[in-house]
Design an enzyme around this catalytic site. Sequence first.
Site, PDB file in Angstrom:
ATOM      1  N   CYS A 119     -28.593   1.928 -64.575  1.00 14.17           N
ATOM      2  CA  CYS A 119     -27.773   2.034 -63.347  1.00 14.17           C
ATOM      3  C   CYS A 119     -28.108   0.940 -62.331  1.00 14.17           C
ATOM      4  O   CYS A 119     -27.431   0.812 -61.307  1.00 14.17           O
ATOM      5  CB  CYS A 119     -27.946   3.406 -62.733  1.00 14.17           C
ATOM      6  SG  CYS A 119     -27.726   4.725 -63.930  1.00 14.17           S
ATOM      7  N   HIS A 255     -26.458   3.367 -55.882  1.00 10.52           N
ATOM      8  CA  HIS A 255     -25.910   3.888 -57.134  1.00 10.52           C
ATOM      9  C   HIS A 255     -25.478   5.337 -56.911  1.00 10.52           C
ATOM     10  O   HIS A 255     -26.227   6.149 -56.375  1.00 10.52           O
ATOM     11  CB  HIS A 255     -26.969   3.790 -58.239  1.00 10.52           C
ATOM     12  CG  HIS A 255     -26.644   4.638 -59.427  1.00 10.52           C
ATOM     13  ND1 HIS A 255     -25.413   4.582 -60.045  1.00 10.52           N
ATOM     14  CD2 HIS A 255     -27.367   5.577 -60.096  1.00 10.52           C
ATOM     15  CE1 HIS A 255     -25.404   5.449 -61.046  1.00 10.52           C
ATOM     16  NE2 HIS A 255     -26.575   6.055 -61.093  1.00 10.52           N
ATOM     17  N   ASN A 285     -21.080  10.040 -62.344  1.00 15.36           N
ATOM     18  CA  ASN A 285     -22.075   8.971 -62.442  1.00 15.36           C
ATOM     19  C   ASN A 285     -21.599   7.976 -63.499  1.00 15.36           C
ATOM     20  O   ASN A 285     -21.543   8.313 -64.682  1.00 15.36           O
ATOM     21  CB  ASN A 285     -23.425   9.588 -62.817  1.00 15.36           C
ATOM     22  CG  ASN A 285     -24.525   8.556 -62.995  1.00 15.36           C
ATOM     23  OD1 ASN A 285     -24.261   7.367 -63.152  1.00 15.36           O
ATOM     24  ND2 ASN A 285     -25.761   9.014 -62.989  1.00 15.36           N
TER      25      ASN A 285
HETATM   26  O1  UT7 Z   1     -28.137   7.683 -62.828  1.00 15.30           O
HETATM   27  C1  UT7 Z   1     -29.515   7.564 -63.012  1.00 15.30           C
HETATM   28  C2  UT7 Z   1     -30.317   8.325 -62.038  1.00 15.30           C
HETATM   29  N1  UT7 Z   1     -30.072   9.739 -62.170  1.00 15.30           N
HETATM   30  C3  UT7 Z   1     -30.221  10.534 -61.126  1.00 15.30           C
HETATM   31  O2  UT7 Z   1     -30.519  10.077 -60.052  1.00 15.30           O
HETATM   32  C4  UT7 Z   1     -30.025  12.018 -61.336  1.00 15.30           C
HETATM   33  C5  UT7 Z   1     -31.135  12.795 -60.669  1.00 15.30           C
HETATM   34  N2  UT7 Z   1     -31.054  14.236 -60.857  1.00 15.30           N
HETATM   35  C6  UT7 Z   1     -30.043  15.014 -60.398  1.00 15.30           C
HETATM   36  O3  UT7 Z   1     -29.061  14.541 -59.876  1.00 15.30           O
HETATM   37  C7  UT7 Z   1     -30.227  16.513 -60.471  1.00 15.30           C
HETATM   38  O4  UT7 Z   1     -31.546  16.798 -60.853  1.00 15.30           O
HETATM   39  C8  UT7 Z   1     -29.248  17.229 -61.433  1.00 15.30           C
HETATM   40  C9  UT7 Z   1     -27.837  17.199 -60.868  1.00 15.30           C
HETATM   41  C10 UT7 Z   1     -29.260  16.555 -62.793  1.00 15.30           C
HETATM   42  C11 UT7 Z   1     -29.655  18.690 -61.584  1.00 15.30           C
HETATM   43  O5  UT7 Z   1     -29.676  19.328 -60.308  1.00 15.30           O
HETATM   44  P1  UT7 Z   1     -30.954  20.159 -59.814  1.00 15.30           P
HETATM   45  O6  UT7 Z   1     -30.613  20.714 -58.521  1.00 15.30           O
HETATM   46  O7  UT7 Z   1     -32.139  19.233 -59.895  1.00 15.30           O
HETATM   47  O8  UT7 Z   1     -31.023  21.303 -60.877  1.00 15.30           O
HETATM   48  P2  UT7 Z   1     -32.243  21.680 -61.837  1.00 15.30           P
HETATM   49  O9  UT7 Z   1     -32.317  20.750 -62.999  1.00 15.30           O
HETATM   50  O10 UT7 Z   1     -33.459  21.895 -61.016  1.00 15.30           O
HETATM   51  O11 UT7 Z   1     -31.736  23.097 -62.364  1.00 15.30           O
HETATM   52  C12 UT7 Z   1     -31.593  24.229 -61.492  1.00 15.30           C
HETATM   53  C13 UT7 Z   1     -30.997  25.393 -62.275  1.00 15.30           C
HETATM   54  C14 UT7 Z   1     -31.712  25.639 -63.604  1.00 15.30           C
HETATM   55  O12 UT7 Z   1     -31.739  27.033 -63.818  1.00 15.30           O
HETATM   56  P3  UT7 Z   1     -33.087  27.875 -63.497  1.00 15.30           P
HETATM   57  O13 UT7 Z   1     -34.151  27.235 -64.341  1.00 15.30           O
HETATM   58  O14 UT7 Z   1     -33.319  27.691 -62.019  1.00 15.30           O
HETATM   59  O15 UT7 Z   1     -32.693  29.259 -63.902  1.00 15.30           O
HETATM   60  C15 UT7 Z   1     -30.805  24.990 -64.606  1.00 15.30           C
HETATM   61  O16 UT7 Z   1     -30.901  25.583 -65.898  1.00 15.30           O
HETATM   62  O17 UT7 Z   1     -29.633  25.097 -62.606  1.00 15.30           O
HETATM   63  C16 UT7 Z   1     -29.454  25.264 -64.010  1.00 15.30           C
HETATM   64  N3  UT7 Z   1     -28.421  24.310 -64.439  1.00 15.30           N
HETATM   65  C17 UT7 Z   1     -27.107  24.573 -64.377  1.00 15.30           C
HETATM   66  N4  UT7 Z   1     -26.422  25.665 -63.979  1.00 15.30           N
HETATM   67  C18 UT7 Z   1     -25.062  25.600 -64.014  1.00 15.30           C
HETATM   68  C19 UT7 Z   1     -28.610  23.044 -64.911  1.00 15.30           C
HETATM   69  N5  UT7 Z   1     -27.404  22.483 -65.161  1.00 15.30           N
HETATM   70  C20 UT7 Z   1     -26.464  23.407 -64.841  1.00 15.30           C
HETATM   71  C21 UT7 Z   1     -25.052  23.408 -64.877  1.00 15.30           C
HETATM   72  N6  UT7 Z   1     -24.411  24.526 -64.440  1.00 15.30           N
HETATM   73  N7  UT7 Z   1     -24.350  22.344 -65.286  1.00 15.30           N
END
Ligand code: UT7
Length: 333
Positions: A119, A255, A285
């Site tokens: 990215c 980005h 993204n």
């Molecule tokens: O482009 C290169 C650079 N990339 C980035 O900068 C991306 C950086 N990361 C992010 O943007 C975020 O971490 C994500 C959008 C990928 C994820 O968001 P988050 O708020 O960090 O969620 P998380 O991974 O901490 O997950 C929270 C909860 C989990 O459930 P539990 O363990 O709390 O029960 C996940 O299993 O959300 C759950 N979850 C979802 N629920 C519904 C993960 N994906 C989904 C989904 N729908 N699609």
Amino acid sequence: MSSHRLHSNARITAIGTYVPEKILTNLELEGMVDTNDEWIVQRTGIRERHISEPHQYTSDLCFHAVRNLRERYQVGLEDVDHVIVATSTPDTVFPSMAARVQGEFGIRAAGALDIQAACAGFVSGLQLANGLLLSGSCRKILVIGAETLSKITDYTDRSTCILFGDGAGAVLVEAGAEGSFIASRSATDGTIGHHLYRSALSDNIAGSPIATHGCIVQNGREVYKWAVTQVSEGITDLLHTSGTPAEQLDWLIPHSANLRILESISERTGIGMDRILESVVRYGNTSAASIPLALDSGIRAGRVKPGHSVLLYGFGGGLTQSGLLLQWVAESQ
Ligand code: UT7
């Protein structure tokens, strides 16, 4: 520190973009994995993304973006003397996408180079272009960021498949009497690269086993923490090096990975969201394409104007950051 004021004779003189017609909505994703529109919008800001057709590849997106640039600015491309394409999703490893662009547009005698900095690729391409122009080896360079991430997305993994989209952006960078690239910054932490990868030939990164299915794998939380802290610090450092107070910057274009990340960067850097351009809400993204897509939306809306200071800041796989502060010179078309 890895920020530097630049010697520059480079100016961006034209821009063109393209996204495929087909749209993938949050509602459609609800039918594919256990997710919902509310979660996606709250956690990422993404409402939809554009997805290439099965027969459409990154080269096709590059061609469309360059045609858009050529039509809008009525510029000839025969005398382009280098093509740089930043992509993590080339149709073929070689010939490069840059060589395909040279062939498609009948460019006479050009260098052609694909670069892969995930990215951060588009901004890295601009940094390289500045060096090539300044050294005298080139006068006119096409820099393109283009991706078909949908082709390397695992649509059974809800933590990644809601994020990614396809698109392309191309700019013409030309040597002029006065340069407009002011300062740049590059920084990498390869020790945490395993948090975001796509496998190729090897089944491990530095000895640790990885998934070998060739789709994007991301430890979202770790990359999120890194982005919010390291990217915010990097932006502040680059502004400091250039002698630009945050309140005087006209536009920040980081980005577009996640709207929440942009909001945190806004808070930490003191650059209000009203001065940050994004492409994540409508396009998801799009990796190397996200910055030119956001920049072009600002130009088409008449918001980014000649004379404005614009800070482009890519970050992602590597984990790598690449920033460039420039003064916008191209008229909007
Ligand atoms: O482009 C290169 C650079 N990339 C980035 O900068 C991306 C950086 N990361 C992010 O943007 C975020 O971490 C994500 C959008 C990928 C994820 O968001 P988050 O708020 O960090 O969620 P998380 O991974 O901490 O997950 C929270 C909860 C989990 O459930 P539990 O363990 O709390 O029960 C996940 O299993 O959300 C759950 N979850 C979802 N629920 C519904 C993960 N994906 C989904 C989904 N729908 N699609």
